[in-house]
Design an enzyme around this catalytic site. Sequence first.
Site, PDB file in Angstrom:
ATOM      1  N   ASP A   1       0.858  -1.186   0.000  1.00 40.19           N
ATOM      2  CA  ASP A   1       0.000   0.000   0.000  1.00 40.19           C
ATOM      3  C   ASP A   1       0.891   1.232   0.000  1.00 40.19           C
ATOM      4  OD1 ASP A   1      -2.689   1.368   0.441  1.00 40.19           O
ATOM      5  OD2 ASP A   1      -1.563   2.106   2.167  1.00 40.19           O
TER       6      ASP A   1
ATOM      7  N   GLU B   1      -1.535  -1.343  -6.049  1.00 38.17           N
ATOM      8  CA  GLU B   1      -2.768  -0.784  -6.595  1.00 38.17           C
ATOM      9  C   GLU B   1      -2.503  -0.113  -7.942  1.00 38.17           C
ATOM     10  OE1 GLU B   1      -5.435   0.789  -2.992  1.00 38.17           O
ATOM     11  OE2 GLU B   1      -3.389   1.534  -2.945  1.00 38.17           O
TER      12      GLU B   1
ATOM     13  N   ASP C   1      -3.204   1.140   7.010  1.00 43.61           N
ATOM     14  CA  ASP C   1      -2.406   0.835   5.824  1.00 43.61           C
ATOM     15  C   ASP C   1      -2.109  -0.657   5.714  1.00 43.61           C
ATOM     16  OD1 ASP C   1      -2.397   3.520   5.252  1.00 43.61           O
ATOM     17  OD2 ASP C   1      -0.429   3.895   6.154  1.00 43.61           O
TER      18      ASP C   1
END
Length: 300
Positions: A84, A168, A264
């Site tokens: 992340d 991501e 996170d």
Amino acid sequence: MAVEEARQGQPDPNHLQVKRLNRRWGAVKLPKFGWVRFRWTRPLGGTVRNATVLRDGGRWYIAFCVEDGLPEAAPNGQPPVGVDRGVVNAVTCSDGWAKDRELVTPGEAKRLRRLQQQLARQKKGSKRRAVTKAKLARLNARIRNRRNDLCVWVANRLTRRHGLVVVEDLNIKDMTAFAKGTIEAPGRQVRQKAGLNRAILNKGWSRLVLALEHAGRYHGCSVVMVNPAYTSQTCSACGHCASENRESQAVFRCVACGQLDHADVNAAKNILAAGLAVTGRGDLAGRRSVKRQPPVTEVG
């Protein structure tokens, strides 16, 4: 060396000739420039395909794109990890490991602001303005080098210790778009959005992905991009998705099952789960195919 300050690529390898003069110096023959000496800092490691000349922070650099002829490394068999990317911590992994670095010291931030104010007051085209711009370029180059060093260091660590890195698939260009708006439709919280944009760009999110893909080729690690939707609001334990789960920037508490975790780390776990589902179906993107994994048969 009278060359353009913008990057200049030379695509034809037949126009390039590189020779080593001694242990520290080499020379390259560039079209329209002739022979140019450069400091030989590392082995080329392959056949030169093109060269890029650029100026950064008042210094000239030349970068060679080479074909090393090496195949991609075999899978290293290490466990997967979800990553992340954030503003407070540049990188947070699903196993709890996090990494960040101070890219700008308080003194440098003060000096950077003072130089920017000084530049705004000076007359365009003046010699003093050129001197101020050179000082700003050197300071920004120092900050940029730290950012690149952070991304390369993190990518090297992750690709050596993991066989699959899931990140991501963020549209950073749209995320950092200017929020001022127009006279008819003015933006909201413009100054806060500008600060968020600077914080995102300061962490080098795109540079990290490039470093991961580059390092993964040599260390037997695959990099998968997944859909980032609701990864920060979904509980990694029960799958409940609600905005109330995110109590603060750092605290995640599921309103359904009571799971308490770092926000996170929880997002990184969701990213990892999405990446494993994607690779299990044979996809390499955020979209899901209709294929399913084969059923597991028990051996008597």
